[in-house]
Design a protein around this motif. Structure first.
Motif, PDB file in Angstrom:
ATOM      1  N   ARG A 178     -14.703  -6.526   4.370  1.00 29.56           N
ATOM      2  CA  ARG A 178     -13.656  -5.624   4.019  1.00 29.56           C
ATOM      3  C   ARG A 178     -13.627  -5.143   2.315  1.00 29.56           C
ATOM      4  NH1 ARG A 178     -13.384  -6.717   8.520  1.00 29.56           N
ATOM      5  NH2 ARG A 178     -11.683  -7.352   9.899  1.00 29.56           N
ATOM      6  N   LYS A 179     -12.906  -4.260   2.127  1.00 30.27           N
ATOM      7  CA  LYS A 179     -13.130  -3.590   0.791  1.00 30.27           C
ATOM      8  C   LYS A 179     -11.937  -4.518  -0.102  1.00 30.27           C
ATOM      9  CE  LYS A 179     -15.144   0.198   0.975  1.00 30.27           C
ATOM     10  NZ  LYS A 179     -16.679   0.339   0.389  1.00 30.27           N
ATOM     11  N   GLY A 180     -12.516  -4.472  -1.414  1.00 30.16           N
ATOM     12  CA  GLY A 180     -11.386  -5.577  -2.251  1.00 30.16           C
ATOM     13  C   GLY A 180     -10.318  -4.722  -2.863  1.00 30.16           C
ATOM     14  N   LYS A 181      -9.456  -5.416  -3.285  1.00 30.79           N
ATOM     15  CA  LYS A 181      -8.017  -4.962  -3.632  1.00 30.79           C
ATOM     16  C   LYS A 181      -8.133  -3.985  -5.094  1.00 30.79           C
ATOM     17  CE  LYS A 181      -5.796  -8.752  -3.150  1.00 30.79           C
ATOM     18  NZ  LYS A 181      -4.796  -9.629  -3.217  1.00 30.79           N
ATOM     19  N   GLY A 182      -9.573  -4.159  -5.572  1.00 27.15           N
ATOM     20  CA  GLY A 182      -9.568  -3.381  -6.851  1.00 27.15           C
ATOM     21  C   GLY A 182     -10.932  -4.111  -7.409  1.00 27.15           C
TER      22      GLY A 182
ATOM     23  N   TRP B 205     -14.466 -15.395  -0.342  1.00 28.47           N
ATOM     24  CA  TRP B 205     -15.306 -14.043  -0.119  1.00 28.47           C
ATOM     25  C   TRP B 205     -16.140 -14.013  -1.127  1.00 28.47           C
ATOM     26  CZ3 TRP B 205     -13.318 -10.656   3.726  1.00 28.47           C
ATOM     27  CH2 TRP B 205     -11.826 -10.755   4.079  1.00 28.47           C
ATOM     28  N   ARG B 206     -17.237 -13.053  -0.771  1.00 28.31           N
ATOM     29  CA  ARG B 206     -18.558 -12.695  -1.493  1.00 28.31           C
ATOM     30  C   ARG B 206     -18.748 -11.310  -1.590  1.00 28.31           C
ATOM     31  NH1 ARG B 206     -23.101 -15.596  -3.428  1.00 28.31           N
ATOM     32  NH2 ARG B 206     -21.572 -17.099  -4.239  1.00 28.31           N
ATOM     33  N   TYR B 207     -18.670 -10.862  -2.748  1.00 21.03           N
ATOM     34  CA  TYR B 207     -19.113  -9.561  -2.985  1.00 21.03           C
ATOM     35  C   TYR B 207     -20.492  -9.005  -2.625  1.00 21.03           C
ATOM     36  CZ  TYR B 207     -18.744  -4.811  -5.024  1.00 21.03           C
ATOM     37  OH  TYR B 207     -18.667  -3.449  -5.444  1.00 21.03           O
TER      38      TYR B 207
ATOM     39  N   PRO C 251     -10.538  -9.193  -1.021  1.00 19.62           N
ATOM     40  CA  PRO C 251      -9.588  -8.664  -0.112  1.00 19.62           C
ATOM     41  C   PRO C 251      -8.128  -9.590   0.009  1.00 19.62           C
ATOM     42  CG  PRO C 251     -11.696  -8.390   0.663  1.00 19.62           C
ATOM     43  CD  PRO C 251     -11.787  -9.330  -0.525  1.00 19.62           C
ATOM     44  N   THR C 252      -8.565 -10.822  -0.152  1.00 22.31           N
ATOM     45  CA  THR C 252      -7.360 -11.669  -0.185  1.00 22.31           C
ATOM     46  C   THR C 252      -7.786 -12.801  -1.242  1.00 22.31           C
ATOM     47  OG1 THR C 252      -8.130 -13.322   1.249  1.00 22.31           O
ATOM     48  CG2 THR C 252      -7.020 -11.411   2.412  1.00 22.31           C
TER      49      THR C 252
ATOM     50  N   TYR D 205     -17.612 -10.249   2.019  1.00 20.84           N
ATOM     51  CA  TYR D 205     -17.663 -10.737   3.144  1.00 20.84           C
ATOM     52  C   TYR D 205     -16.878 -12.085   3.170  1.00 20.84           C
ATOM     53  CZ  TYR D 205     -21.800 -13.684   1.759  1.00 20.84           C
ATOM     54  OH  TYR D 205     -22.585 -14.446   1.210  1.00 20.84           O
ATOM     55  N   LEU D 206     -16.177 -12.385   4.252  1.00 20.65           N
ATOM     56  CA  LEU D 206     -15.694 -13.859   4.378  1.00 20.65           C
ATOM     57  C   LEU D 206     -16.457 -14.997   4.577  1.00 20.65           C
ATOM     58  CD1 LEU D 206     -12.731 -15.316   4.464  1.00 20.65           C
ATOM     59  CD2 LEU D 206     -12.759 -14.713   7.107  1.00 20.65           C
TER      60      LEU D 206
END
Ligand code: TEU
Length: 559
Positions: free
Chosen positions: A129-133, A150-152, A138-139, A160-161
């Motif tokens: 998922r895309k991050g929030k910034g 989450w790991r970027y 993402p969460t 990814y979760l």
């Protein structure tokens, strides 16, 4: 030999193969080691052996990070060893229960490697998922091992979760290709003769959307007992193990609710045979916070156990009943006594659990009264969860020594020290001429706590477990009876009555290490009953309805 076909009367023996028996002296337990101990397990009276995973894995989480579900990690042996284990156990009437980790896979699994190579088919197996910034996941969810969930991935500018370690990527069960791939894996092991499945954190597989958890929660509300979890389980049941009534299943339910478990383990819900719930093993937590030092709350322990026993029975749903597993501290250290009343308390705890309604699980070494690890340095610990929290506690301001004390009490390594077979150098875990150190240090108390000593002692904890297990097979009231709590509010006594087809069984235990005179209206009248088991040679003394209970004294009465 024939297999037990009714899980209500069955007893499951759990092994952690990495710590059970090492046949080749490399310091790691292996499948040939397990095969060599089948007569010991059969001698206990177990009907199934649940083994934690031994599939191909980089071992970041000791095998709960699976890189290939269809093959054995070479450290444990070969597929021929698996075939031999299944066959040799079967000759002893013991079915194998495999541990299936389907909430996540190792980031070294082919599916994840292909996703990371940009394969769109396999990217959809996971939650990218895309991050929030920039730098914002993402969460705000937290991993159960500490840190963000989450790991970027810079190549994708996505995250990814991973609800557990970053090397354990969550699978997206919304994707039917994931569900079909899981079904294929279960069918493969069914075809190999596996007769049971334990499903790891199976109540986390349905995610309810990706939003921040308000008030700084860890996110569990968004994936625990999620919206489609029962649909997924029923589909898996009907496509695989539900086609064979001889196969039993158990779901590990992390932070679940009783109401959900009516469905997970209902007699006619076509999901699972039974569930592991853990609320009774959080009475020495602060809420859900495990990494604190809190004395066990005995009153809450009893209320939780009795709530689950009576309500699951009322809804025709089935429990696993257990104190120990590879994630929990050793029960005799946690709720019993490692010192003067070590034997009495270990037997009492076993009696409380084994006379309940449910399928008992005995974790390797529990039947010997094995204790928590005797480690006095963080360097001796190996568990990823423990090592993470040692650092987290210090970042919260605890001194290293205080953080270590908490790790010593709660670490999962407490149950993972090598099985203590005898009083030799490595407790018989390895061959006598082995040169490699065991992967985790052997507890020094193996000089007195070991299988050889207890097999030779008719009054041992091991032989007491044998009697308890035999009692379940002899007295149907234990397997099928209802449960009536006795003296729920008493501060020392854990007692209950079971009834079935005109028979009654009463279990009474002093849960603590002091003497107790037990009187009052709730004290049961056992005149006309037979004392069928107890952890003292005889007794307790009962005079005019007044019981004199010795430290940790338990007795079982039947008519
Ligand atoms: O455990 C689920 C889980 O949440 C555990 O980590 C346990 O509840 C926690 O350690 C208590 O603090 C299962 C397996 O039993 C465990 O060994 C795995 O590490 C975990 O899932 C991830 O697969």
């Amino acid at each position: 030999m024939t297999f037990t076909t009714d899980f209500h009367k069955a007893v499951v023996y759990q092994i952690y193969p990495k710590s059970f028996a090492d046949s080749n002296g490399d310091g790691l337990g292996d499948l040939k080691g397990v095969i060599g101990k089948l007569d010991y397990i059969a001698g206990l009276g177990a009907d199934y052996i649940w083994s934690t995973p031994f599939f191909v894995s980089p071992q970041h989480d000791n095998g709960y990070d699976v890189a290939d579900y269809y093959d054995v990690d070479p450290a444990y042996g070969t597929m021929d060893d698996v075939d031999e284990l299944i066959a040799e156990a079967g000759k002893r009437g013991i079915g194998l229960m495999f541990d299936m980790v389907f909430n996540h896979v190792s980031t070294e699994h082919e599916w994840f490697r292909k996703a990371m190579a940009g394969d769109p088919y396999y990217k959809r197996f996971f939650f990218f998922r895309k991050g929030k910034g920039p730098g914002v996941p993402p969460t705000n969810w937290e991993s159960k091992f500490g840190g963000p969930a989450w790991r970027y991935v810079p190549e994708f500018d996505e995250w990814y979760l991973h609800l557990f370690d970053p090397t354990q990527a969550d699978l997206d069960w919304e994707n039917p290709d994931v569900r079909h791939a899981v079904q294929d894996i279960v069918r493969f092991w069914m075809s190999k003769g596996v007769r049971g499945f334990r499903f790891d954190v199976i109540n986390l597989i349905s995610k309810a959307g990706f939003e921040d958890d308000p008030d700084g929660g860890d996110g569990r509300a968004f994936y625990t007992d999620g919206p489609r979890v029962h649909e997924y389980l029923r589909e898996l049941n009907e496509a695989t193990f539900g086609t064979d009534p001889g196969i039993i299943t158990v779901g590990e339910m992390s932070s679940t609710s009783m109401e959900q478990c009516y469905r997970y383990a209902g007699a006619d819900t076509h999901e699972l045979s039974m569930v592991f719930s853990f609320h009774h093993l959080k009475v020495d937590f602060m809420g859900n916070e495990k990494w604190v030092l809190v004395p066990p709350d005995f009153g809450r322990l009893k209320r939780i156990v009795f709530d689950w026993q009576t309500n699951m029975a009322a809804h025709d749903a089935w429990n696993a009943v257990f104190w120990c597993n590879h994630d929990q501290p050793r029960v005799v250290s946690r709720f019993g006594d490692e010192g003067r009343y070590w034997k009495e308390s270990a037997k009492m705890l076993a009696t409380v659990m084994h006379c309940l309604r449910g399928t008992p699980y005995v974790y390797q070494g529990e039947e010997l009264g094995m204790t928590n690890a005797d480690y006095d340095s963080i360097e001796q610990f190996r568990d990823v969860e423990s090592l993470n929290h040692y650092e987290i506690l210090q970042r919260k301001g605890l001194k290293a020594a205080d953080a270590l004390r908490i790790i010593q009490v709660h670490s999962r390594d407490n149950s993972r020290t090598p099985m203590q077979w005898d009083d030799s150098r490595y407790a018989g875990f390895e061959p006598a001429d082995a040169t490699a150190e065991p992967w985790l240090a052997v507890n020094a108390n193996h000089d007195r706590i070991n299988a050889a000593a207890e097999l030779a002692d008719p009054d041992s904890i091991y032989h007491y477990y044998r009697k308890l297990i035999a009692l379940r097979k002899e007295l149907d009231v234990i397997a099928f009876g209802d449960v009536e709590p006795i003296a729920t509010d008493d501060p020392d006594v854990f007692a209950y009555r079971r009834r079935w087809q005109g028979h009654e069984l009463i279990m009474v235990a002093n849960f603590h290490g002091h003497e107790r005179e037990w009187t009052g209206a709730e004290v049961p009248d056992v005149s006309g009953f037979e004392r069928v088991l107890g952890n003292y040679a005889n007794g307790p003394a009962i005079d005019g309805g007044v019981w004199q209970l010795r430290p940790y004294e338990t007795s079982v009465w039947y008519r």
